[in-house]
Design an enzyme around this catalytic site. Structure first.
Site, PDB file in Angstrom:
ATOM      1  N   VAL A   1       2.646  -7.831  14.595  1.00  0.00           N
ATOM      2  CA  VAL A   1       2.254  -8.394  15.647  1.00  0.00           C
ATOM      3  C   VAL A   1       0.658  -8.566  15.638  1.00  0.00           C
ATOM      4  O   VAL A   1       0.068  -9.480  16.030  1.00  0.00           O
ATOM      5  CB  VAL A   1       2.458  -7.279  17.164  1.00  0.00           C
ATOM      6  CG1 VAL A   1       1.460  -7.694  18.240  1.00  0.00           C
ATOM      7  CG2 VAL A   1       3.864  -7.356  17.217  1.00  0.00           C
TER       8      VAL A   1
ATOM      9  N   THR B   1       4.375  -2.289  21.784  1.00  0.00           N
ATOM     10  CA  THR B   1       5.543  -2.142  22.875  1.00  0.00           C
ATOM     11  C   THR B   1       5.625  -0.769  22.781  1.00  0.00           C
ATOM     12  O   THR B   1       6.033   0.117  22.394  1.00  0.00           O
ATOM     13  CB  THR B   1       6.937  -2.740  22.259  1.00  0.00           C
ATOM     14  OG1 THR B   1       6.825  -3.973  21.906  1.00  0.00           O
ATOM     15  CG2 THR B   1       7.957  -2.175  23.185  1.00  0.00           C
TER      16      THR B   1
ATOM     17  N   LEU C   1       6.892 -12.388  20.651  1.00  0.00           N
ATOM     18  CA  LEU C   1       7.156 -13.270  19.498  1.00  0.00           C
ATOM     19  C   LEU C   1       8.344 -12.876  18.840  1.00  0.00           C
ATOM     20  O   LEU C   1       8.897 -11.892  18.627  1.00  0.00           O
ATOM     21  CB  LEU C   1       6.056 -12.874  18.508  1.00  0.00           C
ATOM     22  CG  LEU C   1       4.464 -12.711  19.187  1.00  0.00           C
ATOM     23  CD1 LEU C   1       3.604 -12.520  18.089  1.00  0.00           C
ATOM     24  CD2 LEU C   1       4.188 -14.023  19.605  1.00  0.00           C
TER      25      LEU C   1
ATOM     26  N   GLU D   1      10.238 -13.404  15.288  1.00  0.00           N
ATOM     27  CA  GLU D   1       9.970 -13.373  14.027  1.00  0.00           C
ATOM     28  C   GLU D   1      10.657 -14.577  13.245  1.00  0.00           C
ATOM     29  O   GLU D   1      11.922 -14.970  13.645  1.00  0.00           O
ATOM     30  CB  GLU D   1      10.907 -12.091  13.323  1.00  0.00           C
ATOM     31  CG  GLU D   1       9.871 -10.973  13.629  1.00  0.00           C
ATOM     32  CD  GLU D   1      10.348  -9.825  12.472  1.00  0.00           C
ATOM     33  OE1 GLU D   1      10.420 -10.025  11.342  1.00  0.00           O
ATOM     34  OE2 GLU D   1      10.738  -8.646  13.262  1.00  0.00           O
TER      35      GLU D   1
ATOM     36  N   ALA E   1      27.768 -15.991  18.758  1.00  0.00           N
ATOM     37  CA  ALA E   1      28.390 -14.559  18.232  1.00  0.00           C
ATOM     38  C   ALA E   1      28.160 -14.590  16.453  1.00  0.00           C
ATOM     39  O   ALA E   1      27.617 -15.526  15.822  1.00  0.00           O
ATOM     40  CB  ALA E   1      30.108 -15.013  18.299  1.00  0.00           C
TER      41      ALA E   1
ATOM     42  N   CYS F   1      12.804  -5.066  16.800  1.00  0.00           N
ATOM     43  CA  CYS F   1      12.639  -4.969  18.249  1.00  0.00           C
ATOM     44  C   CYS F   1      13.901  -4.562  19.204  1.00  0.00           C
ATOM     45  O   CYS F   1      13.731  -3.381  19.886  1.00  0.00           O
ATOM     46  CB  CYS F   1      12.057  -6.258  18.985  1.00  0.00           C
ATOM     47  SG  CYS F   1      10.624  -6.857  18.466  1.00  0.00           S
TER      48      CYS F   1
END
Length: 437
Positions: free
Chosen positions: A11, A122, A153, A155, A255, A263
């Protein structure tokens, strides 16, 4: 604006590079001397498409620099962003905020003028309150404004997400802080990115709620895939059929073997712990976490079933190790649980990933890492696609059929049409659709 970014992880580095590309003067601070020395030489600590070029161009332009010395970087800043890690804490699953609070204390000791302190990490609801308390305790004589500004964001697409965001969430009730944040993000006004101002606690919760909802969509379609296999339906058509409803949307309805990464696993767990602390349980998220954890290992059993129920002494080729393509991130990657399940059943595993091998080595023992997909498949009793890297989307299926000892393809991402695989001489086993011999 003069911006200081504390932390050069995923980040912090992406955000700092993008802010500098907007024209701001950015200093990225990290305690890891080797990481800073590498960044100064243009060596990135993570794989993210386009990041190396973005960093190099802004360093050359004099807008981006790196240092281990926090105090002078903070003293001259208009805004200081905290972008340090908040991993799940061992033992109880709560977000580990020790790095956030340690950075806060160092920032408090270094500020010399009114400064906006922005939590980019976070963090659970109420963290901003504690950051504010620490700042006032350590440095009561200088005004600081604590703001929540969560990142969204993806990745592998982080630069695009930063520069063309769906929204920018800023949590503050202070007009002075609001003005600084508006100026920082002013370059994005041309893209008409919504700048959503909320209360600080609301902003903190938005991040967790967003990730939990996306994790729920993934888990929902995975359970529908299992049902499709039982009733003879095709999950790709089910996904498209419900995704065309604007109220639902098509994203995150593919799926697969379950979600992983930096995250979703830790954020859903942290949200559960926050809900427990406030005695407001989130039962849906509880179920999502349980189902996703069980699914990853179940994918190993699916591979064994495709091999006739016995994997002992057989070689399985695994394509894709990272939790998603275009990253080298192995955190909670489904491939880890899949490979461990195969090894527990007595299989020998040979694996290839375009970027994640070095990160996978310390996490996976007794795995033969090879240089490409065909080397992995040569002589194997089954080929398994775990991560949908682009280079796996157009494999020479006839060549694979010729070099596999047993012509079995287990497609855990539903990349290939079953009939195409069958025509090439391979038996096909996908997710939520009928197998084809």
């Amino acid at each position: 604006m003069r911006i200081t970014m504390i932390g050069t992880g995923y980040v912090g580095l992406v955000s700092g590079a993008c802010f500098s590309d907007f024209g701001h003067d950015v200093i990225c601070v990290d305690k890891d001397v080797r990481k800073i020395e590498a960044l100064e030489k243009g060596v990135m600590p993570i794989y993210e498409p386009g990041l190396d070029a973005l960093v190099e161009s802004n360093v050359r332009a004099g807008r981006l620099s790196f240092t281990t010395d926090l105090a002078p970087a903070v003293a001259d800043a208009d805004a200081v962003f905290i972008a340090v890690g908040t991993p799940s804490r061992r033992g109880d699953g709560h977000a580990d905020l020790s790095y956030v609070f340690a950075a806060t204390r160092e920032i408090a000791a270094a500020v010399t003028k009114p400064t906006v302190i922005v939590t980019k990490s976070t963090v659970p609801v109420g963290t901003g309150d504690e950051v504010e308390r620490i700042l006032r305790e350590v440095q009561p004589d200088i005004t600081t404004y604590v703001v929540s500004n969560p990142e969204f964001l993806r990745e592998g697409a982080a630069i695009e997400d930063f520069k063309r965001p769906d929204r920018i969430v800023v949590g503050t009730d202070e007009e002075a802080a609001r003005a600084v944040m508006q100026e920082i993000y002013r370059p994005l006004y041309l893209n008409q990115a919504p700048l959503l101002f909320t209360g600080r606690r609301t902003s903190e919760l938005i991040k967790y709620a967003a990730n939990a909802f996306l994790a729920t969509k993934i888990t929902f379609i995975n359970e529908m895939a299992d049902l499709c296999e039982m009733v003879g339906a095709d999950v790709k058509d089910v996904s498209r059929g419900i995704g065309l409803d604007n109220r639902i949307g098509s994203k995150f309805l593919h799926a697969g073997p379950g979600y992983g990464g930096s995250c979703f696993p830790k954020d859903t767990l942290a949200l559960l712990k926050t809900a427990e602390d406030f005695q407001s349980p989130v039962r849906i998220v509880e179920a999502v976490v349980q189902v996703n954890d069980a699914r990853k290992r179940a994918m190993g059993r699916k591979v064994i079933k495709a091999m006739g129920g016995d994997a002992r002494g057989k070689t399985v080729a695994v394509l894709g190790l990272t939790f998603k393509p275009n990253t080298d991130d192995m955190r909670d990657a489904p491939a880890i649980a899949v490979i461990q399940a195969l090894q527990d059943a007595g299989a020998v595993v040979r694996a290839y990933d375009p970027e994640g091998v070095e990160q996978a080595r310390p996490l996976l023992s007794n795995v033969d890492f090879v240089a490409n997909a065909y080397e992995a498949a040569d002589g194997a009793d089954a080929l398994v696609i775990v991560t949908e890297w682009d280079e796996f989307r157009a494999l020479d299926l006839k060549r694979l059929a010729g070099i596999l000892t047993s012509p079995i393809l287990v497609d855990l991402r539903n990349i290939y049409p079953p009939e195409e695989v069958s025509r090439a001489g391979l038996s096909y086993h996908g997710i939520g659709r009928a197998s084809v011999a």
